[in-house]
Design an enzyme around this catalytic site. Structure first.
Site, mmCIF file in Angstrom:
data_model
loop_
_atom_site.group_PDB
_atom_site.id
_atom_site.type_symbol
_atom_site.label_atom_id
_atom_site.label_comp_id
_atom_site.label_asym_id
_atom_site.label_seq_id
_atom_site.Cartn_x
_atom_site.Cartn_y
_atom_site.Cartn_z
ATOM 1 N N ASP A 1 -0.257 5.223 0.947
ATOM 2 C CA ASP A 1 -0.525 6.141 2.054
ATOM 3 C C ASP A 1 -0.534 5.402 3.383
ATOM 4 O O ASP A 1 -1.259 4.421 3.554
ATOM 5 C CB ASP A 1 -1.878 6.833 1.845
ATOM 6 N N ASP B 1 -1.389 -0.877 6.031
ATOM 7 C CA ASP B 1 -1.581 -0.230 7.329
ATOM 8 C C ASP B 1 -3.022 -0.327 7.822
ATOM 9 O O ASP B 1 -3.335 0.184 8.891
ATOM 10 C CB ASP B 1 -1.147 1.234 7.271
ATOM 11 N N ASP C 1 0.861 -1.180 0.000
ATOM 12 C CA ASP C 1 0.000 0.000 0.000
ATOM 13 C C ASP C 1 0.899 1.233 0.000
ATOM 14 O O ASP C 1 2.119 1.137 0.254
ATOM 15 C CB ASP C 1 -0.899 -0.043 1.238
ATOM 16 N N HIS D 1 -11.891 7.403 6.415
ATOM 17 C CA HIS D 1 -10.478 7.763 6.485
ATOM 18 C C HIS D 1 -10.254 8.427 7.844
ATOM 19 O O HIS D 1 -10.789 9.517 8.104
ATOM 20 C CB HIS D 1 -10.105 8.704 5.339
ATOM 21 N N LYS E 1 -8.696 -2.648 -3.247
ATOM 22 C CA LYS E 1 -8.583 -3.654 -2.181
ATOM 23 C C LYS E 1 -9.819 -3.563 -1.276
ATOM 24 O O LYS E 1 -10.343 -2.468 -1.095
ATOM 25 C CB LYS E 1 -7.313 -3.380 -1.352
#
Length: 309
Positions: free
Chosen positions: A32, A251, A30, A196, A226
């Site tokens: 970010d 993460d 990933d 988020h 994903k």
């Protein structure tokens, strides 16, 4: 038997670390929260990626970012110190464009999402519209009379939903009309990210917007991010990715780690996401019910592996 908790790489011996590094040939990571925050590289992570490449690992960046083109993501990566070919970046907007191209798509696309979606569609000659503010001002009946008609609906062959800070009732109304009027209209989403999370606040994700639309039209959207294993299917089919010899780094347990398990990959969670450790601890409260969210390994930061070899 389900996993109770991941192994912490920091606690491995040098020999165990060497065995772990030898257990995979390919890395999917990933972006970010793993490689960078807001485009700024996390300390030591560029060196860690370089180390993995020096050890002969094939590295791919796999992102759910639905507000940037693949080229823009590549520029972010290069600017943050990651030397990666643009073709090694797997991103949802590009996946949607390739899906439409493979079907010789010739109609219009209505976008609830970012300008980047329109940009990538335009680059391959697909007409689209929708990004930006669209607010219902005045009476609903007046808006419907002015903006909702069957002729336009039959010109639209796909509705794409992504993160949209301008999401509105008006946009949902139009999307419902296009999807409801034409049963052959494709229904696609950049990702299923629910939220988020940041240290001081949370922002609704694409999935939060998408659920409202799916409820209205009685259909589920195809998703191009994903944890959908389909985005890795071509790599596996071509032999470039061998699941048992591939590591997924992320993460977010319920996105990245689940994606890794869905594809049959090894998984590594890093603690540099804004919510990584909190989410992992929540999941470990009930491991028997959350097994597919539990990573095989954990490390506080990907940059730490350069100190552990």
């Amino acid at each position: 038997m389900y996993k109770q908790k991941p192994k912490n790489l920091v606690n491995l011996t040098k020999g165990e670390m060497a065995n772990w590094l030898n257990s995979f040939d390919t890395v999917l990571t990933d972006c970010d929260g793993v490689l960078w925050h807001e485009g700024v590289a996390i300390d030591g992570v560029p060196a860690a990626i370089s180390l993995l490449k020096t050890l002969g690992k094939e590295v791919y960046f796999v992102t759910n970012n639905g507000i940037k083109t693949r080229h823009d993501i590549w520029k972010t990566a290069m600017g943050a110190g990651f030397d990666v070919p643009e073709t090694r970046i797997i991103a949802p907007i590009s996946g949607i464009v390739e899906y439409l191209q493979a079907r010789d798509f010739r109609k219009k696309v209505y976008i609830i999402g970012a300008e980047a979606v329109r940009s990538e569609l335009t680059a391959v000659g697909i007409e689209s519209f929708g990004p930006g503010p669209d607010v219902l001002a005045g009476k609903l009946s007046d808006y419907i009379a002015q903006h909702v008609n069957d002729t336009e609906a039959h010109e639209v062959g796909a509705v794409v939903v992504g993160f949209d800070e301008h999401f509105s009732f008006a946009k949902m109304l139009k999307a419902c009309h296009y999807l409801g009027t034409n049963p052959d209209c494709l229904f696609m989403s950049t990702n299923f990210d629910h939220v988020h999370r940041y240290p001081a606040f949370s922002v609704p994700g694409t999935r939060a917007l998408l659920v409202a639309l799916e409820t209205c039209v009685g259909r589920s959207a195809l998703q191009f991010g994903k944890p959908n294993a389909e985005i890795c299917a071509e790599l596996i089919k071509s032999g470039r990715v061998v699941p048992a010899r591939t590591l997924m780094i992320g993460d977010v347990c319920k996105v990245d780690i689940l994606f890794g398990h869905n594809c049959g990959l090894q998984t590594l969670l890093v603690g540099t996401g804004f919510n990584s450790v909190y989410e992992l601890n929540e999941i470990l409260q009930n491991p028997s019910e959350n097994e597919r969210y539990i990573p095989d390994f954990f490390v506080p930061s990907l940059g730490d592996i350069t100190k552990l070899v």
